[in-house]
Motif scaffolding. Structure first.
Motif, PDB file in Angstrom:
ATOM      1  N   ALA A   6       0.828  -1.216   0.000  1.00 45.10           N
ATOM      2  CA  ALA A   6       0.000   0.000   0.000  1.00 45.10           C
ATOM      3  C   ALA A   6       0.859   1.261   0.000  1.00 45.10           C
ATOM      4  CB  ALA A   6      -0.923   0.011   1.209  1.00 45.10           C
ATOM      5  N   SER A  18       1.915   2.080  -3.463  1.00 50.25           N
ATOM      6  CA  SER A  18       0.759   2.430  -4.282  1.00 50.25           C
ATOM      7  C   SER A  18       0.399   3.915  -4.190  1.00 50.25           C
ATOM      8  CB  SER A  18      -0.430   1.564  -3.860  1.00 50.25           C
ATOM      9  OG  SER A  18      -1.523   1.803  -4.691  1.00 50.25           O
ATOM     10  N   THR A  41      -6.748   2.187  -9.839  1.00 50.61           N
ATOM     11  CA  THR A  41      -5.880   2.426  -8.680  1.00 50.61           C
ATOM     12  C   THR A  41      -5.674   3.919  -8.474  1.00 50.61           C
ATOM     13  OG1 THR A  41      -4.748   0.347  -9.068  1.00 50.61           O
ATOM     14  CG2 THR A  41      -3.584   1.955  -7.706  1.00 50.61           C
ATOM     15  N   THR A  87      -4.564   0.427  -0.077  1.00 49.13           N
ATOM     16  CA  THR A  87      -4.600   0.912  -1.460  1.00 49.13           C
ATOM     17  C   THR A  87      -6.044   1.282  -1.795  1.00 49.13           C
ATOM     18  OG1 THR A  87      -4.936  -1.301  -2.365  1.00 49.13           O
ATOM     19  CG2 THR A  87      -2.668  -0.521  -2.234  1.00 49.13           C
TER      20      THR A  87
END
Ligand code: COS
Length: 386
Positions: free
Chosen positions: A81, A84, A157, A205
């Protein structure tokens, strides 16, 4: 493009210390609260992590792909995470602009991406277009000097954090040649986000749908200014992204091996540390050998990647990038599975880190092209070039 060696080694040491002293201790927070703490995001900005891959002339650090690979390896050693948060700025969100954008687009967008002021996200996938990316349906109709966008993008994302999207939409007929890449500011009227996706792993994330209803974007926001080039831009961006993911996979494999070795040295059964049993050593050895093979491959392909101009695509390098993605993401899956096995029942318990990495790495075989897509790219190129 590359940072001089001495500055790079200093940067790498700084990032290693940041990971060890700030990120690893915050792993439990990320797991429990499903978020990366704001003060850590601020420190990431100060360190320049949002601009790792952006050239110095646009305010970034200007790492080469091989240097970026070494940083990505380190970032793989903690909860995914963290990476990300700035991963889409370093990779798929910004690189299309760097590779194919006009000078005006680069000057307007990239300095804000590099500082972390602007989060960029990459919107290719749709409900009915995943692996078959060239079949995407989001429409972009020309209306005067604007395009009007309608459609839905899926599993995007960093969409909840994004200030702008590199977004692929159809300006022409069917297939790859009808696709254009747009820069779409997140606050454009008609653009809204779906509810946050609940995922198997990678807690912290942020992904969700991006829904476009009559979103008006200036025609000048087409990356490079020429319609019909967007699919190629997306493919070039993904070639690069696949190498980055391969390096991350190696870093995570390294961390899982370390966790497993430590556990094997401490855990006692049958009157001695389980690490003294050869069946445990065999699992560790297989993981170590596969990691070293994967990491050698990544270092080789990133070096080859650096030998070509950033905006050009070389089918041989693309094929090798797919080999790296295929091998390293499958490899870390096996390493994570053995890590859980070495931990026994503890490996199934959330407070042990291998349980989390086992879930986190499952995504690596799926996004930026599944293992099967990598096989197709590799196989096709083998036959084409023969
Ligand atoms: N670099 C530059 N151009 C590329 C390229 C690359 N790596 N790969 C393909 N192209 C070009 C081709 O040369 C072709 O151009 P011409 O029409 O001028 O010859 C065009 O793009 C279309 O390519 P192709 O015919 O190979 O397209 P396909 O529809 O067969 O799709 C795959 C190819 C399957 C490889 C592609 O759709 C893909 O990568 N899918 C996975 C998508 C993905 O990774 N999604 C993850 C979402 S982002 S997290």
């Amino acid at each position: 493009m590359a940072l001089d060696n001495e500055s790079f080694e200093i940067l790498l040491a700084t990032i290693q210390r940041f990971i060890r002293e700030r990120l690893v201790p915050a792993e439990n927070h990320v797991e429990d609260h499903d978020e990366v703490p704001e003060e850590i995001v601020a420190e990431m900005k100060e360190l320049g992590l949002f601009g790792l891959s952006i050239p110095e002339e646009y305010g970034g650090i200007g790492l080469s792909m091989s240097q970026e690979g070494r940083v990505a390896f380190e970032l793989g050693r903690t909860a995914l995470a963290f990476r990300s948060v700035f991963g889409t700025n370093v990779g798929i969100g910004s690189q299309g602009i760097l590779m194919d954008g006009t000078e005006a687009q680069k000057h307007e967008i990239l300095p804000r991406v590099a500082s972390g002021e602007l989060i960029m996200s990459f919107a290719l996938t749709e409900p009915d277009a995943g692996s078959d990316a060239a079949s995407l349906k989001t429409r972009a109709e020309l209306d005067g000097d604007h395009y009007v966008l309608n459609g839905t993008k899926r599993y995007i994302t960093n969409a909840p954090r994004a200030g702008a999207f590199t977004l692929m939409a159809r300006t022409g007929g069917p297939g790859a040649s009808g696709v254009s890449a747009f820069i779409v500011p997140a606050d454009t009227p008609g653009l809204r986000l779906g509810k946050p996706d609940k995922k198997m792993g990678q807690r912290g994330t942020k992904t969700c749908d991006v829904i476009l209803e009559d979103v008006r974007v200036p025609a000048a926001n087409i990356i490079g200014g020429v319609p019909g080039q967007g699919f190629k831009t997306a493919m070039k961006v993904l070639d690069r992204g696949r190498l980055h993911i391969s390096a991350v996979a190696c870093g995570t494999a390294q961390r899982i091996i370390e966790e497993s070795v430590n556990y094997a040295r401490e855990r006692k059964q049958f009157g001695k540390a389980i690490g003294e049993f050869q069946l445990i050593q065999a699992m560790l050895a297989d993981s170590q050998a596969e990691l070293l093979a994967g990491w050698s491959l990544v270092q080789d392909v990133t070096r080859r990647f650096d030998l070509k101009p950033v905006h050009e695509s070389d089918p041989e390098v693309s094929m090798r990038a797919s080999c790296a993605k295929l091998f390293c993401t499958e490899m870390v899956g096996r390493v994570a599975d053995r890590g859980v096995q070495i931990h026994g029942g503890a490996g199934y318990i959330n407070e042990y880190k291998v349980e989390r990495f086992y879930r986190d790495v499952r995504l690596l075989r799926l996004y930026e092209g599944t293992t099967q897509i990598q096989q197709i790219i590799i196989g096709r190129e083998m036959l084409r070039s023969a």
